[in-house]
Design a protein around this motif. Structure first.
Motif, short mmCIF file in Angstrom:
data_model
loop_
_atom_site.label_atom_id
_atom_site.label_comp_id
_atom_site.label_asym_id
_atom_site.label_seq_id
_atom_site.Cartn_x
_atom_site.Cartn_y
_atom_site.Cartn_z
N LEU A 169 -55.96 -3.95 -34.07
CA LEU A 169 -55.87 -3.71 -34.55
C LEU A 169 -54.76 -3.40 -36.31
O LEU A 169 -56.18 -1.79 -37.13
N ASN A 187 -60.73 -1.75 -32.10
CA ASN A 187 -59.79 -1.72 -30.99
C ASN A 187 -60.61 -2.85 -30.15
O ASN A 187 -60.94 -4.09 -30.36
N ASP A 241 -60.08 -3.98 -26.43
CA ASP A 241 -59.08 -3.49 -24.51
C ASP A 241 -58.95 -5.75 -24.34
O ASP A 241 -59.19 -6.73 -23.99
N HIS A 286 -56.36 0.32 -22.98
CA HIS A 286 -57.18 0.19 -23.67
C HIS A 286 -56.64 0.24 -25.44
O HIS A 286 -55.94 1.52 -24.76
N GLY A 301 -55.67 1.05 -29.64
CA GLY A 301 -57.01 1.23 -30.62
C GLY A 301 -56.94 2.87 -30.91
O GLY A 301 -57.21 3.79 -29.18
N LYS A 302 -56.48 3.84 -31.74
CA LYS A 302 -56.97 5.15 -31.76
C LYS A 302 -58.00 6.13 -31.22
O LYS A 302 -58.97 6.75 -31.17
N THR A 303 -58.97 5.25 -31.48
CA THR A 303 -60.77 5.34 -31.07
C THR A 303 -61.77 4.56 -30.52
O THR A 303 -62.71 4.75 -30.61
N ASN A 304 -60.60 4.20 -29.58
CA ASN A 304 -61.27 3.04 -28.39
C ASN A 304 -61.46 4.59 -27.61
O ASN A 304 -61.80 5.88 -27.13
#
Length: 533
Positions: free
Chosen positions: A354, A359, A361, A498, A500-503
């Motif tokens: 991060l 991102n 998972d 998940h 990350g903000k853009t995942n």
């Protein structure tokens, strides 16, 4: 058949803390153990040893006759002073009530002693808890017992669902029972139902065998005595009723017969029958208390067997560690690794990804009845592959074969039921055997994997959709592994996190079942959130 008389457990209380162990040691020293065990196999020798042990305990350890009537036990912090004051308080209360509270002096004395008792109780509780904390490292079980006494009820299982298949209806009709013997039988029936029979016609191929064999463990009197001294005297006894206090206090005289029995068992590959039996205590998990599936079986096995298991376990573990045969991803039941190291490595990976702007998972996998699903021949294949062979492998096979269990519920017990699979829970070797069984689970995957016994995690740093596909491919590889070794994932309990903000929230699957996505999940006792705010 309803034979309550046969199923009812009546036991006298043996006061192990008041035994005359000096005389008991002398009693065992006078026994010619070599003569007693002459021409006897390990099973017969152990039964003879048990008979002599019980005779000695009857002579030098006092007993207390107990009735079956339920008795409310005093709190652990209670002492004689508080008891006497409580009796005085009750007498005063009766006198005040009879006088209709007109005797002001008596009422005043009652109120005074009531306040005094409250102060003394607070002081006694504080002192008890302080001593409990001080001795927590020596006897952690006492701490958990005290906490449980404060947070849980001590009632036995009062009722349980069972299924009556004699109904005219095509489906089983759900009924409940309050019969203690029937409850014990139903629970044992459920616990045994999770075991599975092995198909040995399609045994998978194992990797190349490790050439160095594990050395034979030593069962000399010196070694046995050393391990006896390590025993925790607060452990619960198994089917043979051998108390660890007796073993520890009489280690000087009992190390010789136990050394003879251990050597005889190891050399011949015969494990005494009582070592392969377990008393099962059902522990409620959560949900409906009438459902047998909401109880976890806690196995109580022979303390003497655990003694021999520890000697064997340490030899095998030393062999595996020296030769670096346990994969580095495994943190369970391995020296210098634990839940903390597992969690720290996982969080380091997540926070670094991060911080680098990627991102990530994480898939948390759940095996269905993992320890109960381990199959004998497949486990023996893996043990042999890692160098556990010859007499050691033969003994392990005997230890794992022909095992039986019964369930205890209050004063009732079930019939014995045969166990078809699994590594023995409640044993010393069980966790090590499972670590060996699952040792090659992550060998073929491309992404990061972490293990703590059966708790399995997969993690992938997501830089493109190819990384998500790669993680899905790893799930397919793991599913193929479970098919080969006949152990299953519980796909409904497997979770995805998940980070990350853009995942893009890729949908991962096992057996066409889309895994549940969660924002907060409990991992090895710690709640982890995917929030990056």
């Amino acid at each position: 058949m309803n034979n309550h008389e046969e199923k009812h457990i009546t036991k006298k209380k043996i006061l192990y803390n008041k035994g005359d162990y000096e005389k008991l040691n002398d009693y065992f020293e006078d026994i010619n153990w070599c003569y007693e065990f002459l021409n006897s196999n390990a099973n017969d020798s152990y039964n003879k040893w048990l008979k002599i042990l019980n005779n000695g305990c009857e002579l030098f350890i006092p007993t207390l006759n107990t009735s079956n009537s339920k008795k409310i036990e005093d709190p652990l912090w209670m002492n004689k002073e508080i008891k006497q004051m409580c009796r005085r308080k009750r007498k005063l209360w009766i006198q005040c009530r009879n006088s209709k509270y007109e005797d002001t002096l008596m009422v005043s004395e009652y109120r005074k002693i009531n306040k005094t008792i409250q102060k003394i109780i607070k002081k006694s509780v504080r002192e008890f808890e302080r001593n409990l904390a001080r001795n927590s490292k020596v006897n952690p079980k006492s701490v958990y017992s005290y906490i449980n006494s404060k947070t849980a009820t001590k009632e036995s299982i009062k009722a349980l669902y069972l299924y009556d298949e004699t109904s005219d209806d095509t489906q089983s009709v759900r009924k409940s029972t309050t019969d203690g013997a029937v409850i014990a039988g139903e629970l044992n029936k459920y616990f045994v139902s999770v075991f599975s029979k092995e198909n040995i016609s399609n045994l998978p191929k194992v990797d190349e065998k490790f050439s160095i064999e594990c050395p034979n463990p030593s069962f000399t009197e010196t070694v046995v005595r050393l391990y006896i001294h390590k025993l925790n005297t607060h452990k619960t006894v198994g089917v043979d009723d051998v108390h660890p206090k007796v073993l520890k206090m009489c280690s000087q005289s009992l190390c010789k017969p136990l050394s003879l029995i251990f050597n005889k068992s190891y050399e011949t590959g015969v494990v005494p029958e009582l070592w392969r039996k377990a008393n099962i205590v059902p522990l409620f998990k959560k949900g409906n208390k009438l459902e047998a599936s909401n109880y976890r079986p806690i196995s109580l096995t022979s303390i003497v067997c655990k003694l021999m298991e520890r000697i064997i376990r340490d030899e095998i573990m030393n062999h595996l560690l020296i030769n670096k045969l346990i994969i580095k991803q495994q943190h369970g039941f391995v020296n210098r690794k634990n839940c903390t190291t597992n969690l720290l490595e996982t969080m380091d990976l997540i926070t670094k990804a991060l911080a680098d702007g990627y991102n990530i998972d994480e898939i948390l996998l759940d095996f269905a009845k993992a320890f109960d699903s381990v199959l004998l021949m497949r486990l023996l294949l893996k043990l042999d592959c890692l160098g556990i062979r010859n007499k050691l492998l033969t003994w392990c096979k005997s230890f794992l074969s022909d095992r039986w269990q019964r369930v205890l519920v209050g004063e009732f017990m079930s019939d014995w039921e045969k166990i078809d699979s699994g590594v023995p829970q409640g044993s010393v070797l069980g966790p090590l055997f499972f670590v060996v069984f699952i040792n090659d689970l992550l060998v073929r995957i491309k992404n990061v994997g972490k293990l703590f016994a059966d708790d399995t995690k997969l993690l992938a740093i997501i830089k493109s959709v190819l990384d998500q596909i790669s993680l899905q491919d790893d799930l397919i590889i793991l599913k193929e592994w479970t098919n080969d070794w006949q152990i299953k994932f519980n796909s409904l309990k497997c979770k995805v996190m998940h980070f990350g903000k853009t995942n893009s929230m890729y949908k991962y699957k096992i057996d066409d079942v889309i895994l549940e996505e969660v924002k907060v999940e409990k991992d090895l006792g710690v709640f982890i959130s995917n929030s990056v705010d």
